[in-house]
Design an enzyme around this catalytic site. Structure first.
Site, PDB file in Angstrom:
ATOM      1  CG  ASP A  29      -1.925   1.088   1.222  1.00 50.04           C
ATOM      2  OD1 ASP A  29      -1.837   1.976   0.359  1.00 50.04           O
ATOM      3  OD2 ASP A  29      -2.813   1.066   2.100  1.00 50.04           O
TER       4      ASP A  29
ATOM      5  CE1 TYR B 219      -2.041  15.053  -7.571  1.00 45.42           C
ATOM      6  CE2 TYR B 219      -1.776  17.167  -8.675  1.00 45.42           C
ATOM      7  CZ  TYR B 219      -1.811  15.791  -8.730  1.00 45.42           C
ATOM      8  OH  TYR B 219      -1.613  15.144  -9.934  1.00 45.42           O
TER       9      TYR B 219
ATOM     10  CB  ALA C 268       3.056  20.456  -1.084  1.00 44.22           C
TER      11      ALA C 268
ATOM     12  CE  LYS D  41       1.368  13.990  -8.722  1.00 44.99           C
ATOM     13  NZ  LYS D  41       1.811  12.680  -9.243  1.00 44.99           N
TER      14      LYS D  41
HETATM   15  N1  LIG Z   1      -5.688  12.691 -14.308  1.00 39.31           N
HETATM   16  C1  LIG Z   1      -5.115  13.897 -14.393  1.00 39.31           C
HETATM   17  O1  LIG Z   1      -5.750  14.903 -14.769  1.00 39.31           O
HETATM   18  C2  LIG Z   1      -3.658  14.039 -14.036  1.00 39.31           C
HETATM   19  C3  LIG Z   1      -3.024  15.247 -14.361  1.00 39.31           C
HETATM   20  C4  LIG Z   1      -1.688  15.421 -14.014  1.00 39.31           C
HETATM   21  C5  LIG Z   1      -1.013  14.405 -13.374  1.00 39.31           C
HETATM   22  N2  LIG Z   1      -1.648  13.249 -13.064  1.00 39.31           N
HETATM   23  C6  LIG Z   1      -0.896  12.212 -12.373  1.00 39.31           C
HETATM   24  O2  LIG Z   1      -0.873  11.078 -13.212  1.00 39.31           O
HETATM   25  C7  LIG Z   1      -0.836   9.897 -12.416  1.00 39.31           C
HETATM   26  C8  LIG Z   1      -1.939   8.952 -12.861  1.00 39.31           C
HETATM   27  O3  LIG Z   1      -3.173   9.631 -12.782  1.00 39.31           O
HETATM   28  P1  LIG Z   1      -4.526   8.975 -13.315  1.00 39.31           P
HETATM   29  O4  LIG Z   1      -5.382  10.033 -13.826  1.00 39.31           O
HETATM   30  O5  LIG Z   1      -4.178   7.800 -14.180  1.00 39.31           O
HETATM   31  O6  LIG Z   1      -5.142   8.463 -11.904  1.00 39.31           O
HETATM   32  P2  LIG Z   1      -6.166   7.305 -11.564  1.00 39.31           P
HETATM   33  O7  LIG Z   1      -6.916   6.855 -12.784  1.00 39.31           O
HETATM   34  O8  LIG Z   1      -6.941   7.790 -10.378  1.00 39.31           O
HETATM   35  O9  LIG Z   1      -5.216   6.090 -11.126  1.00 39.31           O
HETATM   36  C9  LIG Z   1      -4.439   6.191  -9.965  1.00 39.31           C
HETATM   37  C10 LIG Z   1      -3.727   4.877  -9.733  1.00 39.31           C
HETATM   38  O10 LIG Z   1      -2.985   4.999  -8.502  1.00 39.31           O
HETATM   39  C11 LIG Z   1      -3.208   3.831  -7.732  1.00 39.31           C
HETATM   40  N3  LIG Z   1      -3.128   4.115  -6.299  1.00 39.31           N
HETATM   41  C12 LIG Z   1      -3.736   5.120  -5.634  1.00 39.31           C
HETATM   42  N4  LIG Z   1      -3.517   4.982  -4.305  1.00 39.31           N
HETATM   43  C13 LIG Z   1      -2.742   3.871  -4.149  1.00 39.31           C
HETATM   44  C14 LIG Z   1      -2.202   3.213  -3.016  1.00 39.31           C
HETATM   45  N5  LIG Z   1      -2.420   3.660  -1.783  1.00 39.31           N
HETATM   46  N6  LIG Z   1      -1.456   2.102  -3.219  1.00 39.31           N
HETATM   47  C15 LIG Z   1      -1.254   1.628  -4.479  1.00 39.31           C
HETATM   48  N7  LIG Z   1      -1.753   2.202  -5.587  1.00 39.31           N
HETATM   49  C16 LIG Z   1      -2.499   3.315  -5.415  1.00 39.31           C
HETATM   50  C17 LIG Z   1      -4.624   3.401  -8.082  1.00 39.31           C
HETATM   51  O11 LIG Z   1      -4.785   2.049  -7.712  1.00 39.31           O
HETATM   52  P3  LIG Z   1      -6.201   1.282  -7.912  1.00 39.31           P
HETATM   53  O12 LIG Z   1      -6.210   0.950  -9.388  1.00 39.31           O
HETATM   54  O13 LIG Z   1      -6.096   0.094  -7.039  1.00 39.31           O
HETATM   55  O14 LIG Z   1      -7.258   2.263  -7.503  1.00 39.31           O
HETATM   56  C18 LIG Z   1      -4.684   3.682  -9.572  1.00 39.31           C
HETATM   57  O15 LIG Z   1      -4.209   2.579 -10.310  1.00 39.31           O
HETATM   58  C19 LIG Z   1      -0.938  10.364 -10.968  1.00 39.31           C
HETATM   59  O16 LIG Z   1       0.344  10.406 -10.395  1.00 39.31           O
HETATM   60  C20 LIG Z   1      -1.516  11.756 -11.082  1.00 39.31           C
HETATM   61  O17 LIG Z   1      -1.159  12.568  -9.990  1.00 39.31           O
HETATM   62  C21 LIG Z   1      -2.966  13.042 -13.393  1.00 39.31           C
END
Ligand SMILES: NC(=O)c1ccc[n+]([C@@H]2O[C@H](COP(=O)([O-])OP(=O)(O)OC[C@H]3O[C@@H](n4cnc5c(N)ncnc54)[C@H](OP(=O)(O)O)[C@@H]3O)[C@@H](O)[C@H]2O)c1
Length: 229
Positions: free
Chosen positions: A54, A144, A146, A148
């Site tokens: 986790d 968030y 902070a 990043k």
């Molecule tokens: N979406 C955006 O607009 C955006 C923009 C800029 C940057 N980002 C960054 O891009 C990355 C991916 O974003 P996304 O949009 O693909 O997010 P997402 O669809 O919400 O997926 C997040 C992933 O992180 C995993 N996760 C969260 N908490 C966890 C924990 N405690 N232990 C293990 N795994 C965990 C989740 O696991 P589960 O599958 O088990 O839930 C999921 O697979 C992130 O770092 C985010 O900050 C996103």
């Protein structure tokens, strides 16, 4: 054949990256939060191995990994998992701060520490999926942003430290990308969510693969990806 350790492969950007690497026959080690997710992702990605821990409890990752077989070879470590919780500074609780800092910053540092011996041996690549919020912080995004900003600091220091070992380090800073995280952001902002307005996770995956596949004479340090519409 390259071996990639990927966090966040169960959703959004991480799932898009994992699908691409799986389709081309690379070996995948998918980091997942628990045994249930391990079962689901093994079914989705036949032949992939999983690693359970986790990210919200980085202090326990070392113990969790000591009970599992870590891969001997790691060509890339792709930190893609992340969490977001918006709120003004006068609203955000220590619990929310800790959760975002643990998952988005401390856990990537701890995972990197664990895999550096294999990454050095392979002259591998560490990719941190950061955010536009890792470059500038706006109202309601303090915790968030902070986490990043800290992730960029981790990447920059790691790059200098590991250059001599031939390890490449990249920060990718996407803007708003369609998926469950962006749906939550819109809900917290009180706005209607239309995924077609935002970056397709496949496009972010394309940029990550470009960084990975770049010949060894070059290294992408920081890459910003913005919505094009
Ligand atoms: N979406 C955006 O607009 C955006 C923009 C800029 C940057 N980002 C960054 O891009 C990355 C991916 O974003 P996304 O949009 O693909 O997010 P997402 O669809 O919400 O997926 C997040 C992933 O992180 C995993 N996760 C969260 N908490 C966890 C924990 N405690 N232990 C293990 N795994 C965990 C989740 O696991 P589960 O599958 O088990 O839930 C999921 O697979 C992130 O770092 C985010 O900050 C996103």
């Amino acid at each position: 054949m390259a071996t990639h350790v990927i966090t966040g492969a169960g959703s959004g950007i991480g799932a898009a990256v994992a699908r691409r690497l799986h389709a081309r026959g690379d070996d995948l080690v998918l980091h997942v939060r628990d045994a249930g997710r391990a079962k689901e992702l093994t079914a989705e990605f036949p032949g992939a191995k999983t690693l359970v821990g986790d990210l919200a409890e980085p202090d326990r990752l070392s113990w969790a990994f000591s009970h599992q077989t870590l891969p001997d070879r790691v060509d890339s470590l792709l930190h893609i998992a992340g969490v977001v919780d918006l709120g003004r500074v006068d609203e955000l609780t220590p619990k929310s701060w800790h959760h975002q800092l643990d998952v988005n910053l401390v856990a990537p540092a701890e995972l990197t520490r664990h895999f550096l011996p294999q990454l050095r041996a392979a002259r591998g690549h560490v990719v941190f999926v950061n955010s536009g919020a890792g470059l500038s912080a706006h109202a309601q995004w303090s915790a968030y942003a902070a986490s990043k900003h800290g992730l960029k600091a981790l990447a920059d220091a790691l790059r200098e430290e590991e250059h001599a070992h031939g390890v490449r380090v990249t920060s990718v800073h996407p803007g708003r990308t369609a998926g469950p995280m962006q749906a939550k952001v819109h809900q917290q902002e009180g706005k209607a969510y239309d995924p077609s307005q935002w970056i397709d996770p496949e496009s972010v995956a394309t940029t990550i693969l470009m960084c990975l596949d770049l010949p060894r004479d070059a290294e992408v340090n920081d890459l910003t990806v913005r919505p094009g519409r």
